[in-house]
Design an enzyme around this catalytic site. Sequence first.
Site, short mmCIF file in Angstrom:
data_model
loop_
_atom_site.label_atom_id
_atom_site.label_comp_id
_atom_site.label_asym_id
_atom_site.label_seq_id
_atom_site.Cartn_x
_atom_site.Cartn_y
_atom_site.Cartn_z
N LYS A 138 -23.59 18.99 -57.14
CA LYS A 138 -23.49 19.89 -56.40
C LYS A 138 -23.83 20.99 -57.20
CE LYS A 138 -21.02 18.19 -52.46
NZ LYS A 138 -20.76 18.13 -52.03
N LYS A 241 -21.92 12.64 -41.22
CA LYS A 241 -20.81 12.03 -41.51
C LYS A 241 -20.47 11.89 -40.38
CE LYS A 241 -19.63 15.32 -44.98
NZ LYS A 241 -20.85 15.73 -45.89
MG MG Z 1 -24.08 17.37 -48.61
#
Ligand code: MG
Length: 296
Positions: A138, A241
């Site tokens: 990240k 997702k």
């Molecule tokens: Mg992502």
Amino acid sequence: MAYRWWFQHYRYSLEPPLLTAHGPWLTREGIILQIAGDRTTGWGEIAPIPWFGSETLDQAWQFCASLPSGLTADAIANIPESLPACQFGFAWAWQQLHEDSPNQSIKLNYTALLPAGIDALSAWPGLYEQGYKTFKWKIAVYSPPIELEVLQALRAALPGDAKLRLDANGGLSSAAEVYLRECEGLDIEFLEQPLPPAELDKTLDLSNRFCTPLALDEAIASPRQLQHCYQRGWRGVFVVKPAIFGYPQILRDFCDRYPIDLVISSALETSIGRRHVLQMAQELQNCDRAVGFSQG
Ligand code: MG
């Protein structure tokens, strides 16, 4: 025919909390569904992520509470578009109820999530030893000078057969070019959502100007958004997702129609939702890439 069904709230702490450009994520909450069939039980999970554009947990709960105790195919086919995590959970519980072989074996490559910041440097060797070959880190969590230094060191330390993907969660704004310039010589698998979802034009422009492949994630959280980005010319990586995308059939139909570079990703489901999402990955994902999940 109506089937009896139940729903139950779950909540667990994420330890350590997941640090992203959206801020720290401390607890995962959702709803587990259970539908009693004649021969088997169908399980489903509603795992909303409201800051990604899905319904809130309260909205999902109110919807469940509004349904009758006998569930019909009609009720499942008519869940509003505004409740995509509910569509996913109910559709899978229903499908499981009517499946002949629910326990298909799943063969996929997984992604190890590295901690944000400098901790990534000490975390990868243990994960590599466990067999991971794809790592996700990240970014847009710490300041650019710190992250760019760690990025150089991380890519230099990772073995040649290891892939590194970056995820900015829409948090880079004006720093996006600085990161992409740095990535040019570094062999990065792709950079996920460098800019906020609303900045599609700028993201398209970046994808044309730099060699590192870019991926959309937050920008394609719903079927409408996916369609929009595809029609506007996005041909990079599509991270979806499924747990917050809506009815599984919508994504299946889209992938049938358009051969996109799809990466199926986790919404931090429990093992119930996870099994359904991985089944979709097995079915739909580009098999050269690892799924956006660690091995559970
Ligand atoms: Mg992502």
